[in-house]
Enzyme design. Structure first.
Site, PDB file in Angstrom:
ATOM      1  N   GLU A  31     -11.235   0.021  -3.478  1.00  0.00           N
ATOM      2  CA  GLU A  31     -10.489   0.519  -2.377  1.00  0.00           C
ATOM      3  C   GLU A  31      -9.268   1.042  -2.882  1.00  0.00           C
ATOM      4  O   GLU A  31      -9.034   1.384  -4.229  1.00  0.00           O
ATOM      5  CB  GLU A  31     -10.164  -0.770  -1.385  1.00  0.00           C
ATOM      6  CG  GLU A  31      -9.059  -1.583  -2.128  1.00  0.00           C
ATOM      7  CD  GLU A  31      -8.805  -2.875  -1.150  1.00  0.00           C
ATOM      8  OE1 GLU A  31      -9.067  -3.157  -0.008  1.00  0.00           O
ATOM      9  OE2 GLU A  31      -8.171  -3.809  -1.542  1.00  0.00           O
ATOM     10  N   ASP A  44       0.836  -1.398  -0.046  1.00  0.00           N
ATOM     11  CA  ASP A  44      -0.002   0.043   0.188  1.00  0.00           C
ATOM     12  C   ASP A  44       0.686   1.310  -0.026  1.00  0.00           C
ATOM     13  O   ASP A  44       0.640   2.023   0.719  1.00  0.00           O
ATOM     14  CB  ASP A  44      -1.044   0.097   1.140  1.00  0.00           C
ATOM     15  CG  ASP A  44      -1.520  -1.304   1.231  1.00  0.00           C
ATOM     16  OD1 ASP A  44      -2.192  -1.865   0.456  1.00  0.00           O
ATOM     17  OD2 ASP A  44      -1.879  -1.608   2.510  1.00  0.00           O
TER      18      ASP A  44
HETATM   19  O1  FUB Z   1      -3.311  -3.694   3.516  1.00  0.00           O
HETATM   20  C1  FUB Z   1      -4.316  -3.920   3.953  1.00  0.00           C
HETATM   21  C2  FUB Z   1      -5.633  -3.407   2.870  1.00  0.00           C
HETATM   22  O2  FUB Z   1      -5.096  -4.370   1.642  1.00  0.00           O
HETATM   23  C3  FUB Z   1      -5.326  -2.092   2.503  1.00  0.00           C
HETATM   24  O3  FUB Z   1      -6.204  -1.032   3.094  1.00  0.00           O
HETATM   25  C4  FUB Z   1      -5.952  -2.248   1.177  1.00  0.00           C
HETATM   26  O4  FUB Z   1      -6.023  -0.965   0.213  1.00  0.00           O
HETATM   27  C5  FUB Z   1      -5.468  -3.654   0.390  1.00  0.00           C
HETATM   28  O5  FUB Z   1      -4.289  -3.346  -0.036  1.00  0.00           O
END
Ligand code: FUB
Length: 330
Positions: free
Chosen positions: A226, A19
């Site tokens: 996301e 991320d």
């Molecule tokens: O790293 C945990 C979660 O996985 C992140 O918040 C999302 O964007 C995904 O990459």
């Protein structure tokens, strides 16, 4: 210190990272990643395998310079309101201060977004006592505009709980939106001048197709899942994000930081691993995509590594789709 940074290779190999939120501060590239924990626990759609407890900040003096790990910048034990799962963070600079934004579950298990501050880009960061009032879900990304107004984009479905807030309240067993209806968009909230609170309640961003119709919840190849990120190029705001279960990084553009955004296309084809998450930054006249995959761990979804690659625009402002393993396929 690690080896020199190379495109499409893990930036560091001594820890798992994911991320990446990349920024240029003081003429260097700073990367604010999640710090994946190496464990053999349960994996599920709720994201319980992403058990992260702390953050490290990475930096590079140049795009091909050695990568520096500045060590632990913040730990969950130091955040009064948080219980677990320190997920994708971001950072911003304003008021001679570096602000570090991070999601975590509160004591009730609900994802909230917190802020911590430092006088140095690498931290350590001192967290506020409470999460940002009115915040929820995950994946904060803060864009400071040319007029110095700052906006936080956030949100993530499923493990990130965004669909549980459709009524404006947290509903633990809320259903996903109807596949034939509009998809849920990411949220945006302008930040107050001190960067510590929302100026007003977060608003949902509308992402539409070229005809102005909202993307549908059933359009899993294009709808928001996301990892929202905003950057500006030639007067347009580019909102990039992950489509989650179809594993694409895609983007939409707008003349306004709050949208509506018009879907334009794919940035990155799927990488090895379930999640995909990006940031886009300009450095010394070139543009770079920071992303992650699971190649270092041989494909274990919660053991990821941050990488970067050059990103190119066409004359008309569209982004050339990147194939993450193109060199290996030749
Ligand atoms: O790293 C945990 C979660 O996985 C992140 O918040 C999302 O964007 C995904 O990459």
């Amino acid at each position: 210190m690690s080896n020199k940074a190379k495109q499409n290779e893990p930036l560091v190999t001594h820890i798992y990272t994911a991320d990446p939120s990349a920024h240029v501060f003081n003429d260097k590239i700073y990367i604010y990643p999640s710090h994946d924990l190496d464990h053999d626990g349960e994996s599920n759609d709720n994201g319980d395998q992403y058990k992260m407890e702390d953050y490290h900040v990475l930096s590079m003096d140049d795009i091909d310079a050695p990568v520096v790990d500045h060590g632990q910048a913040l730990h969950v034990r130091d955040v009064k309101w948080a219980s677990k799962q320190m997920w994708a963070p971001d950072a911003a600079f304003k008021n001679d201060t570096y602000y570090f934004y991070f999601p975590a579950r509160d004591k009730e298990g609900i994802f909230r977004i917190g802020v911590a501050t430092s006088k140095n880009p690498e931290g350590p960061f001192v967290p506020e006592d409470n999460y940002i009032e009115g915040s929820f879900s995950i994946d904060p990304a803060v864009y400071v505009d040319d007029d110095n107004r700052a906006y936080m984009y956030f949100g993530g479905l499923w493990g990130g709980q965004l669909e549980k807030w459709q009524t404006g309240e947290f509903v633990a067993d809320a259903p996903d939106p109807d596949e034939n209806g509009p998809a849920l968009g990411p949220m945006v909230a302008e930040l107050t001048d001190d960067m510590l609170t929302f100026k007003s309640a977060p608003q949902e961003i509308s992402i539409v197709d070229e005809d102005g119709n909202p993307l549908l919840a059933g359009d899993h190849d294009r709808r928001f899942f996301e990892a929202p990120w905003v950057h500006k190029h030639n007067g347009y705001y580019y909102l990039s994000y992950s489509t989650g279960d179809t594993h694409y990084l895609v983007y939409a553009i707008s003349k306004s930081p709050t949208g509506p955004f018009v879907y334009k296309g794919r940035i990155l084809e799927p990488v090895l691993g379930w999640t995909t998450h990006q940031s886009i930054v300009q450095f010394k006249g070139k543009w770079y995509l920071f992303y992650h995959d699971c190649s270092l761990s041989g494909g274990v979804n919660h053991k990821r590594s941050v990488k970067f690659t050059e990103l190119k625009y066409r004359e008309d402002g569209t982004i050339v789709t990147i194939h993450p393993y193109a060199d290996e396929e030749k």
